[in-house]
Design a protein around this motif. Sequence first.
Motif, PDB file in Angstrom:
ATOM      1  N   ILE A 340       0.837  -1.203   0.000  1.00 36.66           N
ATOM      2  CA  ILE A 340       0.000   0.000   0.000  1.00 36.66           C
ATOM      3  C   ILE A 340       0.874   1.256   0.000  1.00 36.66           C
ATOM      4  CG2 ILE A 340      -1.705   1.306   1.330  1.00 36.66           C
ATOM      5  CD1 ILE A 340      -2.761  -1.406   2.345  1.00 36.66           C
ATOM      6  N   GLY A 341       1.954   1.232   0.765  1.00 38.65           N
ATOM      7  CA  GLY A 341       2.867   2.374   0.811  1.00 38.65           C
ATOM      8  C   GLY A 341       3.524   2.639  -0.532  1.00 38.65           C
ATOM      9  N   ASN A 342       3.866   1.584  -1.251  1.00 42.94           N
ATOM     10  CA  ASN A 342       4.479   1.761  -2.570  1.00 42.94           C
ATOM     11  C   ASN A 342       3.493   2.365  -3.566  1.00 42.94           C
ATOM     12  OD1 ASN A 342       7.007   0.775  -1.849  1.00 42.94           O
ATOM     13  ND2 ASN A 342       6.431  -1.353  -2.269  1.00 42.94           N
ATOM     14  N   LEU A 343       2.222   1.941  -3.509  1.00 38.22           N
ATOM     15  CA  LEU A 343       1.203   2.555  -4.354  1.00 38.22           C
ATOM     16  C   LEU A 343       1.065   4.042  -4.047  1.00 38.22           C
ATOM     17  CD1 LEU A 343      -1.662  -0.131  -4.348  1.00 38.22           C
ATOM     18  CD2 LEU A 343       0.013   0.336  -6.149  1.00 38.22           C
ATOM     19  N   ASN A 344       1.091   4.365  -2.779  1.00 36.57           N
ATOM     20  CA  ASN A 344       1.001   5.754  -2.358  1.00 36.57           C
ATOM     21  C   ASN A 344       2.197   6.555  -2.877  1.00 36.57           C
ATOM     22  OD1 ASN A 344      -0.181   7.879  -0.450  1.00 36.57           O
ATOM     23  ND2 ASN A 344       1.922   7.707   0.287  1.00 36.57           N
ATOM     24  N   TYR A 345       3.386   5.928  -2.843  1.00 37.51           N
ATOM     25  CA  TYR A 345       4.612   6.591  -3.314  1.00 37.51           C
ATOM     26  C   TYR A 345       4.504   6.937  -4.800  1.00 37.51           C
ATOM     27  CZ  TYR A 345       9.546   7.071  -4.593  1.00 37.51           C
ATOM     28  OH  TYR A 345      10.745   7.522  -5.083  1.00 37.51           O
ATOM     29  N   VAL A 346       3.976   5.996  -5.572  1.00 38.81           N
ATOM     30  CA  VAL A 346       3.834   6.230  -7.018  1.00 38.81           C
ATOM     31  C   VAL A 346       2.880   7.393  -7.278  1.00 38.81           C
ATOM     32  CG1 VAL A 346       2.994   5.233  -9.177  1.00 38.81           C
ATOM     33  CG2 VAL A 346       4.384   3.853  -7.626  1.00 38.81           C
ATOM     34  N   LEU A 347       1.756   7.419  -6.592  1.00 37.80           N
ATOM     35  CA  LEU A 347       0.794   8.509  -6.789  1.00 37.80           C
ATOM     36  C   LEU A 347       1.405   9.858  -6.435  1.00 37.80           C
ATOM     37  CD1 LEU A 347      -2.488   6.920  -5.358  1.00 37.80           C
ATOM     38  CD2 LEU A 347      -2.009   7.508  -7.742  1.00 37.80           C
ATOM     39  N   VAL A 348       2.118   9.912  -5.299  1.00 39.73           N
ATOM     40  CA  VAL A 348       2.728  11.178  -4.879  1.00 39.73           C
ATOM     41  C   VAL A 348       3.774  11.634  -5.891  1.00 39.73           C
ATOM     42  CG1 VAL A 348       4.226  12.218  -3.129  1.00 39.73           C
ATOM     43  CG2 VAL A 348       2.258  10.862  -2.433  1.00 39.73           C
ATOM     44  N   ALA A 349       4.589  10.682  -6.390  1.00 39.69           N
ATOM     45  CA  ALA A 349       5.641  11.045  -7.345  1.00 39.69           C
ATOM     46  C   ALA A 349       5.042  11.602  -8.642  1.00 39.69           C
ATOM     47  CB  ALA A 349       6.514   9.830  -7.640  1.00 39.69           C
ATOM     48  N   VAL A 350       3.981  10.968  -9.138  1.00 41.33           N
ATOM     49  CA  VAL A 350       3.377  11.415 -10.391  1.00 41.33           C
ATOM     50  C   VAL A 350       2.725  12.781 -10.222  1.00 41.33           C
ATOM     51  CG1 VAL A 350       1.555  10.933 -12.076  1.00 41.33           C
ATOM     52  CG2 VAL A 350       3.029   9.077 -11.263  1.00 41.33           C
ATOM     53  N   VAL A 351       1.885  12.921  -9.215  1.00 38.16           N
ATOM     54  CA  VAL A 351       1.195  14.199  -9.008  1.00 38.16           C
ATOM     55  C   VAL A 351       2.195  15.293  -8.632  1.00 38.16           C
ATOM     56  CG1 VAL A 351      -0.557  15.395  -7.641  1.00 38.16           C
ATOM     57  CG2 VAL A 351      -0.923  13.020  -8.335  1.00 38.16           C
ATOM     58  N   GLY A 352       3.208  14.955  -7.852  1.00 37.90           N
ATOM     59  CA  GLY A 352       4.209  15.937  -7.482  1.00 37.90           C
ATOM     60  C   GLY A 352       4.980  16.441  -8.685  1.00 37.90           C
ATOM     61  N   GLY A 353       5.308  15.534  -9.621  1.00 36.87           N
ATOM     62  CA  GLY A 353       5.991  15.970 -10.843  1.00 36.87           C
ATOM     63  C   GLY A 353       5.139  16.933 -11.651  1.00 36.87           C
ATOM     64  N   LEU A 354       3.845  16.655 -11.736  1.00 33.12           N
ATOM     65  CA  LEU A 354       2.940  17.557 -12.452  1.00 33.12           C
ATOM     66  C   LEU A 354       2.868  18.920 -11.771  1.00 33.12           C
ATOM     67  CD1 LEU A 354       0.021  15.048 -13.277  1.00 33.12           C
ATOM     68  CD2 LEU A 354       1.807  15.913 -14.834  1.00 33.12           C
ATOM     69  N   ARG A 355       2.893  18.931 -10.424  1.00 29.50           N
ATOM     70  CA  ARG A 355       2.835  20.209  -9.698  1.00 29.50           C
ATOM     71  C   ARG A 355       4.107  21.022  -9.916  1.00 29.50           C
ATOM     72  NH1 ARG A 355      -1.665  22.259  -8.130  1.00 29.50           N
ATOM     73  NH2 ARG A 355      -0.877  23.024  -6.108  1.00 29.50           N
ATOM     74  N   VAL A 356       5.257  20.339 -10.050  1.00 30.08           N
ATOM     75  CA  VAL A 356       6.512  21.057 -10.336  1.00 30.08           C
ATOM     76  C   VAL A 356       6.457  21.649 -11.736  1.00 30.08           C
ATOM     77  CG1 VAL A 356       8.990  20.787 -10.731  1.00 30.08           C
ATOM     78  CG2 VAL A 356       7.923  19.731  -8.737  1.00 30.08           C
ATOM     79  N   ALA A 357       5.957  20.854 -12.680  1.00 33.78           N
ATOM     80  CA  ALA A 357       5.874  21.341 -14.061  1.00 33.78           C
ATOM     81  C   ALA A 357       4.956  22.543 -14.181  1.00 33.78           C
ATOM     82  CB  ALA A 357       5.387  20.215 -14.972  1.00 33.78           C
ATOM     83  N   SER A 358       3.933  22.579 -13.320  1.00 36.73           N
ATOM     84  CA  SER A 358       3.004  23.708 -13.361  1.00 36.73           C
ATOM     85  C   SER A 358       3.492  24.901 -12.563  1.00 36.73           C
ATOM     86  CB  SER A 358       1.636  23.272 -12.830  1.00 36.73           C
ATOM     87  OG  SER A 358       1.723  22.948 -11.456  1.00 36.73           O
ATOM     88  N   GLY A 359       4.635  24.725 -11.856  1.00 35.11           N
ATOM     89  CA  GLY A 359       5.174  25.829 -11.072  1.00 35.11           C
ATOM     90  C   GLY A 359       4.544  25.988  -9.712  1.00 35.11           C
ATOM     91  N   ALA A 360       3.657  25.086  -9.320  1.00 34.39           N
ATOM     92  CA  ALA A 360       3.004  25.194  -8.020  1.00 34.39           C
ATOM     93  C   ALA A 360       3.937  24.801  -6.883  1.00 34.39           C
ATOM     94  CB  ALA A 360       1.748  24.316  -7.992  1.00 34.39           C
ATOM     95  N   LEU A 361       4.911  23.967  -7.193  1.00 33.47           N
ATOM     96  CA  LEU A 361       5.859  23.514  -6.166  1.00 33.47           C
ATOM     97  C   LEU A 361       7.268  23.546  -6.737  1.00 33.47           C
ATOM     98  CD1 LEU A 361       4.077  20.346  -4.654  1.00 33.47           C
ATOM     99  CD2 LEU A 361       4.352  22.575  -3.555  1.00 33.47           C
ATOM    100  N   SER A 362       8.221  23.704  -5.848  1.00 34.74           N
ATOM    101  CA  SER A 362       9.614  23.612  -6.268  1.00 34.74           C
ATOM    102  C   SER A 362      10.049  22.154  -6.223  1.00 34.74           C
ATOM    103  CB  SER A 362      10.512  24.453  -5.361  1.00 34.74           C
ATOM    104  OG  SER A 362      10.582  23.879  -4.056  1.00 34.74           O
ATOM    105  N   ILE A 363      11.159  21.862  -6.887  1.00 35.81           N
ATOM    106  CA  ILE A 363      11.687  20.499  -6.874  1.00 35.81           C
ATOM    107  C   ILE A 363      12.067  20.086  -5.467  1.00 35.81           C
ATOM    108  CG2 ILE A 363      13.610  19.063  -7.650  1.00 35.81           C
ATOM    109  CD1 ILE A 363      13.525  20.498 -10.289  1.00 35.81           C
ATOM    110  N   GLY A 364      12.628  21.032  -4.701  1.00 40.78           N
ATOM    111  CA  GLY A 364      13.018  20.729  -3.319  1.00 40.78           C
ATOM    112  C   GLY A 364      11.813  20.355  -2.464  1.00 40.78           C
ATOM    113  N   ASP A 365      10.674  21.055  -2.681  1.00 38.44           N
ATOM    114  CA  ASP A 365       9.475  20.728  -1.912  1.00 38.44           C
ATOM    115  C   ASP A 365       8.950  19.341  -2.268  1.00 38.44           C
ATOM    116  OD1 ASP A 365       9.451  23.039  -0.465  1.00 38.44           O
ATOM    117  OD2 ASP A 365       8.083  24.109  -1.809  1.00 38.44           O
ATOM    118  N   VAL A 366       8.985  19.007  -3.554  1.00 40.44           N
ATOM    119  CA  VAL A 366       8.526  17.679  -3.960  1.00 40.44           C
ATOM    120  C   VAL A 366       9.438  16.596  -3.395  1.00 40.44           C
ATOM    121  CG1 VAL A 366       8.161  16.149  -5.938  1.00 40.44           C
ATOM    122  CG2 VAL A 366       7.391  18.528  -6.036  1.00 40.44           C
TER     123      VAL A 366
END
Length: 670
Positions: A340-366
């Motif tokens: 379950i934790g690994n599934l959660n990790y994948v979701l966070v990584a994908v959505v976090g990458g999209l948030r960086v691309a949109s400028g909502a978050l920095s790479i360091g925050d992700v």
Amino acid sequence: MTTPQKPAGPQADGKAPGPQPAGKIAGSQEAAARRGPGGVGRFAGAQGAEKSMDFKGSSRRLLGLLRPERAALTGMIALGVLSVGCAVIGPKILGRATDLIFAGVVGHNITSQQVLDKILAGGGKQADLLRSLHFTPGQSIDFGAIGSVLLWVLGIYVASAVFGIIQGRLAARVINRTVNRLRADVDAKLSRLPLSYFDKQARGEVLSRVTNDIDNVGQSMGQTMGQVVNSLLTIVGVLAMMFWISWLLALIALISVPLSVVVAARVGKRAQPQFVAQWKTTGKLNAHIEEMYTGHSLVKVFGRQKESAQTFREENEALFASSFKAQFISGIIQPAMMFIGNLNYVLVAVVGGLRVASGALSIGDVQAFIQYSRQFSQPLTQVASMANLVQSGVASAERVFELLDAPEQSPEPQHPERPAELRGLVAFEDVAFRYDPAKPLISDLSLKVEPGQTVAIVGPTGAGKTTLVNLLMRFYDVSGGRITLDDVDIAAMSREELRSGIGMVLQDTWLFGGTIAENIAYGSSGATREQVVEAARAAHVDRFVRTLPEGYDTVIDDEGTGVSAGEKQLITIARAFLSQPSILVLDEATSSVDTRTEVLIQRAMARLRTGRTSFVIAHRLSTIRDADVILVMEDGAIVEQGSHDELIAAEGAYARLYQAQFAQAVAEMD
């Protein structure tokens, strides 16, 4: 008072066990008879313990044991907050270092015009990405700033480790003090339990609760309490940081929590009955092993090795099955939680990458958030993986609580009375008693024994001879009527005061691991070596002790290895001589000695009985011919009483017993 001997449980002849120090309680002979040679049966008490597990109630009660350590627990939690707080803030600061490195890489060898050209060429997408970066065109990596960040992180993690070490030491003190109090409570409880409790329990079963189960409670608390506190604090701290960085990613990470709870609850519910069965079976197996060890000679004599081995295999297989199921089922939790934790990790990584691309978050925050997501799932996995330890500890705790909750013997009087002078006047007034409420044993028994008299009690097996003495000792309380000692009801006296003036020697001897001198002096605090030797001479112990290499300093174990059965009985008789009691109780005290030694002991006991009230239980009627009063008991009642000559002349029950023994002796001589 002399050392209590190993008791015999209530059986068909009305015998009941005498007192026994904690840890030396033996099971009833009645139960042993049901099991047969080799003890291949089951104790009724162990079977009666089969009941469902009250996990919540036992858990709350186990946590209640920590109340005296509230101050230390508060300090432990405070240190946990500091340790976890430092550990939680570390990834956020490390994210700042990642931003500095990335900004330096982006800003190196690039001018402001080039930045603008890239923005215009890429439309608004690259602008969104660069907006989240705090960099200066043409400026490379700022190693000074990165060094400062890393030093801060190093200091924070060092502080976290220091706080954690102090917290661990404090947790160890809390747990060990709690287990120490629990052991003390159990030890005190054993001394307050009535002998009827031990009649229904196998000795190995009781010892398993006192040793294995308490050890398991301590180990379970030691391995889980500190980790559970830190895991819960970590979950709270990490969750707060995750919402601070991005509420959207935090909500995505929380999707795994309900699923994890459901998995842990479902699996834990299936594992708990197996842990209960595991420790219950452990107690049964220990009881069987203890019986086989103490009775190995009897097992061999009756050829019950195969039956004994078969019982061991059955109990061992049952323990294996329950232990395997408990560990396997509870072990499923951790890999399930990791999945379950690994599934959660994948979701966070994908959505976090999209948030960086949109400028909502920095790479360091992700990067920090991904670390937090790992930290968030890790304590959940730890808590779930500790479920087997918690369940095992609670199962053992419930077994200990069952012992602590067992009905106790009647309480001592608030204002105990005591005779003005202990002379040895004993009176039974309309005494009634029964072991089983549905089966009366003694009814309306009245008897008065004058100070200094020697009263012999005889009768067939099951007449209630030993029961009469056990009522006098208050090993059991009467069901009706009363017993007085020097006109004071013994129920109004403290048991310690009552028994301090009574010396008791049983046919079942009991010795403890120590020297012969220590065994003789047991129960007579402050006895000198000269007094010990004098008592040993009176009991004819001195003659064989002198032949041993170390004499009175010869060490014997609790089984009396190194001395014969008759010599063990002589040692217990010497205890009675040394204690100088006002009332003497002898229950077949010479059953294990040879005829010559018996004659010598009878003479010594005649001197010991002088001026003391004595109760002598005997099957060999030739040994009690000089008694002042002989009581003949049948079915819990006194059917005859008088001197030897009077009872022989009456040609009643005593005369028949005496003639039967005399005829047997003649037949043996022929």
